[in-house]
Write an enzyme that holds these catalytic residues in place. Structure first.
Site, PDB file in Angstrom:
ATOM      1  N   PRO B  70       0.862  -1.189   0.000  1.00 38.03           N
ATOM      2  CA  PRO B  70       0.000   0.000   0.000  1.00 38.03           C
ATOM      3  C   PRO B  70       0.897   1.236   0.000  1.00 38.03           C
ATOM      4  CG  PRO B  70      -0.383  -1.440   1.921  1.00 38.03           C
ATOM      5  CD  PRO B  70       0.906  -1.847   1.318  1.00 38.03           C
ATOM      6  N   THR B  71       0.495   2.280  -0.691  1.00 36.56           N
ATOM      7  CA  THR B  71       1.305   3.504  -0.713  1.00 36.56           C
ATOM      8  C   THR B  71       0.395   4.720  -0.831  1.00 36.56           C
ATOM      9  OG1 THR B  71       3.216   4.589  -1.739  1.00 36.56           O
ATOM     10  CG2 THR B  71       1.703   3.465  -3.235  1.00 36.56           C
ATOM     11  N   ARG B 143      -4.891  -3.248   1.129  1.00 33.62           N
ATOM     12  CA  ARG B 143      -4.504  -4.660   1.208  1.00 33.62           C
ATOM     13  C   ARG B 143      -5.635  -5.564   0.720  1.00 33.62           C
ATOM     14  NH1 ARG B 143      -2.388  -2.964   6.393  1.00 33.62           N
ATOM     15  NH2 ARG B 143      -0.222  -2.369   6.067  1.00 33.62           N
ATOM     16  N   ASP B 166       5.167  -3.256   3.316  1.00 36.43           N
ATOM     17  CA  ASP B 166       4.970  -1.813   3.443  1.00 36.43           C
ATOM     18  C   ASP B 166       6.129  -1.058   2.798  1.00 36.43           C
ATOM     19  OD1 ASP B 166       2.623  -2.337   4.676  1.00 36.43           O
ATOM     20  OD2 ASP B 166       3.199  -1.627   6.665  1.00 36.43           O
ATOM     21  N   ASP B 168       7.993   1.481   3.589  1.00 36.62           N
ATOM     22  CA  ASP B 168       9.144   2.088   4.270  1.00 36.62           C
ATOM     23  C   ASP B 168       9.993   1.081   5.045  1.00 36.62           C
ATOM     24  OD1 ASP B 168       7.044   1.730   5.987  1.00 36.62           O
ATOM     25  OD2 ASP B 168       7.097   3.731   6.864  1.00 36.62           O
ATOM     26  N   GLU B 254      -3.123  -7.753  12.065  1.00 39.56           N
ATOM     27  CA  GLU B 254      -2.460  -9.005  11.709  1.00 39.56           C
ATOM     28  C   GLU B 254      -3.190 -10.193  12.333  1.00 39.56           C
ATOM     29  OE1 GLU B 254      -1.073  -6.309  13.011  1.00 39.56           O
ATOM     30  OE2 GLU B 254       0.644  -5.681  11.799  1.00 39.56           O
ATOM     31  N   THR B 282      11.648  -0.201   9.584  1.00 42.69           N
ATOM     32  CA  THR B 282      12.197   1.163   9.580  1.00 42.69           C
ATOM     33  C   THR B 282      11.090   2.176   9.280  1.00 42.69           C
ATOM     34  OG1 THR B 282      12.921   0.552   7.355  1.00 42.69           O
ATOM     35  CG2 THR B 282      14.615   0.744   9.029  1.00 42.69           C
TER      36      THR B 282
END
Lengths: 304, 304
Positions: B70-71, B143, B166, B168, B254, B282
């Site tokens: 996802p962004t 998602r 993800d 990042d 989750e 991160t």
């Protein structure tokens, strides 16, 4: 007569086929050689430590890109080096000079480099505590240490380009193609820096004539560390050029260094006359370790 | 008699050689195929948009890894996608499902994906404004949209592994080798998460028996989104399994998802019985754009 001709033909035919097949195979193999090269390089890497990156046979005329990466111990260090190596692994003729801010070469970084698949040199130099204050330039000793290493281990016979690659920035592969042709000092835009979406050198008729920046436009070279590369010969021909501690002001490291080796009018603009952002000054958040257990540890030791 | 034997021998010999050479060549080619594959994939990529990632000829038996990312639009988006693609480009048999939180597929992401050299599918779905609040789970719609796409475009004939990547996080290449063999649901440690250096499933005799975590240890699956992968067949055989909005609590995405498709005792521990950190949670700092000019813009438009 006819039967002699046929027998000779059928004896010669397969041999001709063999020769044709061998030639064909050899041509096709050499075309995948370059793509396979970086994977092969991973295998032989553990032995390559501190050895010249230049190949034994001069298999390509590309100058070597020497990326100088100062790094220091912190929670995200291995993560940062991991994604950096994932990028650098794809750059041909690349030599990574990793300089730890440490009194020894740490096991974590040594192990990481030995397995990372990028040709490298592993150095270390400890920043004196008095220089570790807010407002003081960072990584000065580490960058100078890498420059000394280049001056000791490379000569004017070696073709190369030197680039300062901090460990938290983001690099596109295109950036390395651009900097490869640096004759003296090349410059390009940097994204997400100086409180702006990007900073860039302003170019007119192929010359740098000023700077698009939102911060201290009075700097002689209003450019981030990630915004320039220097030909190896310029580093070698200016043996005293280095990053300064004495008299250094915040944000002036780049200018202080560049004015020792070049003039604004001699800069070579890259990235389509400095109109493409190919590197980003990303910053990784400091990690919250507030829930790290003080007494009840895990049953095994796990490197992060 | 002897001459007949010799003539037959010399007629047969080269044909035998040809067969041997052909077998040899084919074996060697298939061994470089995987390494060359991702370079080759770069060439044909612009046309590959929304096409199945499975090769026309079933040239390898590796299951495809479907990474769902996802962004959303922000200053660092292109930088993040750039370093992510630098990693993913090196993973063989990989298909990137990028889902924008947007009412359209943006030009920036479309252009980026077309050039990134990773086989991909580009989707978009807008998160309703009422769900964009602190404490609300993020990227739920994106998602689920990717899961729907898989259910519509893949069948039980296709071998694959689904992973939520993800944009990042930091991924080592080893992680993908580990998850490739997921039979139902695989798990492994995640670095820099939950206020600790790492979280991990605790394993005894090859079974997950608990969780090493510093945060909400009562979660049925105390694991980050980056800590598991699911076989494509499990996704297809549980057509109603998805991420929940209704009744979802922070940090429970989750668990809510995993309990629809598996049980803790059935989890497959990877990464040496969950003792190696191969992925890091991160976080990239939000960019300060305080110096961005309000009126005096640059003379050219530059994408960052």
């Amino acid at each position: 007569m006819k039967s002699v001709f046929y027998s000779r033909f059928f004896i010669l035919l397969p041999w001709v086929l063999i020769v044709i097949i061998m030639i064909d195979v050899d041509t096709k193999r050499s075309s995948v050689r370059n793509t396979a090269q970086f994977y092969l390089s991973r295998l032989g890497n553990a032995q390559r430590h501190e050895r010249p990156a230049l190949p034994v046979k001069n298999r390509t005329a590309l100058p070597v890109i020497y990326a100088i990466t100062p790094t220091y111990s912190r929670a995200v260090q291995k993560a940062e080096l991991t994604r950096l190596s994932n990028t650098f692994r794809q750059v041909p003729q690349f030599h990574w000079i990793v300089v730890e801010d440490s009194s020894t070469r740490t096991e974590l970084v040594s192990r990481f480099l030995a397995r990372c698949g990028v040709p490298y040199t592993h150095l270390n130099i400890f920043t004196p505590r008095r220089f570790k204050r807010t407002g003081m330039p960072r990584a000065t000793e580490q960058r100078n240490n890498a420059l000394s290493w280049l001056r000791q281990h490379r000569s004017l016979k070696d073709a190369g380009v030197v680039f300062f690659a901090d460990d938290d920035n983001t690099y596109s592969l295109e950036l390395f193609e651009e900097m490869r042709s640096t004759r003296r000092v090349a410059v390009w835009p940097v994204g997400l820096v100086g409180g702006r979406r990007y900073e860039r050198p302003l170019v007119e008729k192929g010359k740098v004539v000023g700077w698009y920046t939102g911060w201290r436009a009075d700097r002689p070279f209003a450019i981030d560390m990630a915004g320039f590369a220097v030909n190896l010969h310029v580093i070698l021909s200016n043996p005293r050029a280095q990053f300064k501690r004495r008299g250094a002001k915040p944000g002036m490291q780049e200018s202080d260094f560049l004015k020792q080796i070049t003039k604004v009018e001699d800069l070579e603009p890259k990235a389509n006359n400095c109109t493409k952002v190919l590197v980003w000054h990303t910053r990784t958040e400091k990690v919250n370790l507030g829930n790290e257990p003080k007494h009840h540890q895990d049953t095994v030791h796990i490197e992060v």
